[in-house]
Design a protein around this motif. Structure first.
Motif, PDB file in Angstrom:
ATOM      1  N   UNK A  76      42.838  48.937  55.705  1.00 59.52           N
ATOM      2  CA  UNK A  76      44.294  48.845  55.781  1.00 59.52           C
ATOM      3  C   UNK A  76      44.949  49.294  54.487  1.00 59.52           C
ATOM      4  N   UNK A  77      44.104  49.540  53.492  1.00 59.71           N
ATOM      5  CA  UNK A  77      44.637  49.908  52.185  1.00 59.71           C
ATOM      6  C   UNK A  77      43.790  51.028  51.599  1.00 59.71           C
ATOM      7  N   UNK A  78      43.504  52.018  52.406  1.00 54.58           N
ATOM      8  CA  UNK A  78      42.605  53.093  51.991  1.00 54.58           C
ATOM      9  C   UNK A  78      43.345  54.154  51.189  1.00 54.58           C
ATOM     10  N   UNK A 120      41.125  53.331  41.539  1.00 52.92           N
ATOM     11  CA  UNK A 120      40.404  53.267  42.807  1.00 52.92           C
ATOM     12  C   UNK A 120      39.127  52.457  42.682  1.00 52.92           C
ATOM     13  N   UNK A 121      38.365  52.705  41.622  1.00 49.07           N
ATOM     14  CA  UNK A 121      37.058  52.065  41.467  1.00 49.07           C
ATOM     15  C   UNK A 121      37.157  50.631  40.964  1.00 49.07           C
ATOM     16  N   UNK A 125      43.648  45.046  44.598  1.00 56.32           N
ATOM     17  CA  UNK A 125      44.522  45.533  45.658  1.00 56.32           C
ATOM     18  C   UNK A 125      45.953  45.645  45.156  1.00 56.32           C
ATOM     19  N   UNK A 126      46.406  44.634  44.404  1.00 53.88           N
ATOM     20  CA  UNK A 126      47.768  44.644  43.891  1.00 53.88           C
ATOM     21  C   UNK A 126      47.978  45.785  42.898  1.00 53.88           C
ATOM     22  N   UNK A 127      46.989  46.024  42.035  1.00 51.04           N
ATOM     23  CA  UNK A 127      47.099  47.109  41.053  1.00 51.04           C
ATOM     24  C   UNK A 127      47.137  48.468  41.745  1.00 51.04           C
ATOM     25  N   UNK A 252      41.565  45.393  33.591  1.00 51.26           N
ATOM     26  CA  UNK A 252      40.777  46.079  34.606  1.00 51.26           C
ATOM     27  C   UNK A 252      39.332  45.590  34.586  1.00 51.26           C
ATOM     28  N   UNK A 253      38.858  45.165  35.725  1.00 52.76           N
ATOM     29  CA  UNK A 253      37.476  44.770  35.968  1.00 52.76           C
ATOM     30  C   UNK A 253      37.089  43.459  35.286  1.00 52.76           C
ATOM     31  N   UNK A 254      37.688  43.159  34.144  1.00 54.34           N
ATOM     32  CA  UNK A 254      37.379  41.932  33.425  1.00 54.34           C
ATOM     33  C   UNK A 254      37.273  42.191  31.936  1.00 54.34           C
ATOM     34  N   UNK A 255      37.508  41.134  31.155  1.00 56.49           N
ATOM     35  CA  UNK A 255      37.446  41.275  29.704  1.00 56.49           C
ATOM     36  C   UNK A 255      36.044  41.701  29.282  1.00 56.49           C
TER      37      UNK A 255
END
Length: 416
Positions: A76-78, A120-121, A125-127, A252-255
């Motif tokens: 739904x969010x492609x 993308x990677x 979803x919000x970002x 992004x992804x985590x600290x």
């Protein structure tokens, strides 16, 4: 070994080539005129008009990697793009490289391509909703803030921009330069690399965050020139970050994952540059050959002087060899993954700019005084390609990786 292009590879390459010949090349004079009128940092109407035609033709976001090479996205969010492989895109990117502004017309220009892949990677979803969607729709543009003037940024662990946690935010202080894209008035977001924990292991000190360029404390201090060219309307800037507050949700992804993201981002970006550079070299050899055939010196065409026969021959050989290496790297990325193709990516990243610079230099020589002027694109192209020996890692770093891999092959076979 079969070097025949598949039907799909030929299809997309030829469609891009035909579009450039019909809709971009004939408007190059219009592009130049608009570039030199009024403000330097502006949106060019000719590019926006061609973008609409390219999008309507389905030639849009061609760089976006196939789903098989990345984590699945909620249907739904492609954000699919055209789903070209690296090899298929390589052939298209070469065509785009023949005219400097062509890649933007297909929404395939740096640094947006690399940033979109990062969102993308690694984005939530919000970002993706807030930043990736408008980037893929070409509603905004972006920048990548990594390099710093005070340290040797070829070693990313040297980066000193401080990211200090303060409640639900990080307070960021630092100075970045060669921040490509910040001159564009549509630049609304940047991906920023800095240090969140100086006591962590060396490659876990860095983080990447999403920076809204309208955040208080973000100042574009100056735009940098490249051999005298400002590269407007895109450009490269020096950016000061003074107590900039970035929400913790923008990490992004985590600290501590910044170095990891950088490695993932720069691999595809490196080969994209090389693909386009082969197109630059093709345009240069074409311009050189036409000039040599059309000028007479000492009683015969310049093309008939043996020194120029040698230079043209070497240029053609070097282009063909470089293209094969580039396509090999792209094919390996598709079949074995970016990590498995690291050595090939490093080799093409060194080889392609070096090859193109020599051909451009010869083409400039063939054009005489005109070659160093702005009457032809050769001097500008040379300045642009010369930056690629630094961008996404300098030659020395890539050569070091290549040499270490070679030494590693022979370590156990050294005579005692």
């Amino acid at each position: 070994m079969d070097f025949t292009l598949t039907e799909r590879e030929t299809h997309f390459r030829d469609r891009v080539r035909a579009f450039i010949d019909a809709d971009i090349r004939p408007r190059h004079g219009e592009y130049l005129a608009q570039s030199h009128e009024g403000e330097r940092w502006k949106v060019l109407p000719v590019i926006e008009e061609v973008k609409e035609r390219a999008r309507a033709a389905g030639l849009w976001n061609l760089f976006m990697p196939p789903r098989s090479g990345r984590p699945p996205v909620d249907d739904s969010f492609a954000f699919e793009g055209t789903q070209l492989t690296n090899l298929e895109y390589a052939l298209c990117a070469e065509e785009m490289g023949r005219i400097g502004w062509a890649s933007e017309c297909f929404n395939c220009s740096a640094p947006d391509t690399g940033n979109m892949e990062v969102f993308l990677r690694y984005g939530t979803r919000e970002q993706k909703e807030r930043w990736l969607r408008p980037l893929m729709n070409a509603e905004i543009r972006s920048a990548f803030l990594m390099t710093e003037p005070q340290v040797a940024s070829s070693d990313a662990t040297n980066i000193q921009t401080a990211m200090m946690r303060d409640g639900d935010d990080y307070v960021v202080n630092g100075r970045k330069w060669w921040s490509s894209g910040v001159g564009d008035p549509r630049c609304k977001v940047a991906i920023l690399m800095g240090k969140t924990d100086v006591d962590a292991p060396r490659h876990q000190q860095q983080s990447m965050m999403i920076l809204d360029m309208d955040t208080p404390g973000v100042t574009i201090e100056r735009m940098l020139s490249v051999y005298g060219y400002d590269h407007a309307p895109h450009g490269h800037g020096e950016v000061v970050l003074d107590n900039v507050r970035i929400p913790a949700a923008n990490v992004l992804l985590g600290e501590g994952r910044g170095f990891e993201i950088a490695q993932g981002r720069l691999g595809p970006g490196r080969i994209h540059h090389c693909m386009r550079t082969i197109g630059v070299a093709e345009s240069a050899i074409e311009a050189m050959a036409k000039r040599l055939l059309g000028r007479v010196a000492f009683g015969k065409r310049i093309a008939d002087h043996s020194v120029w026969e040698q230079r043209i021959a070497k240029a053609r050989i070097d282009i063909e060899m470089t293209r094969l290496l580039c396509l090999k790297a792209a094919d390996m990325m598709d079949k074995a993954g970016n990590k498995a193709a690291q050595l090939e990516i490093a080799m093409i990243k060194v080889a392609a700019p070096t090859m193109a610079l020599q051909i451009l230099d010869d083409a400039i020589q063939a054009h005489g005084g005109g070659g160093v002027s702005e009457d032809f694109s050769l001097a500008h192209d040379w300045a642009s390609v010369r930056t690629l020996r630094f961008a996404d890692g300098p030659d020395e770093v890539h050569n070091r990786s290549i040499a270490r891999a070679e030494f590693g092959r022979h370590t156990n076979h050294v005579p005692q």
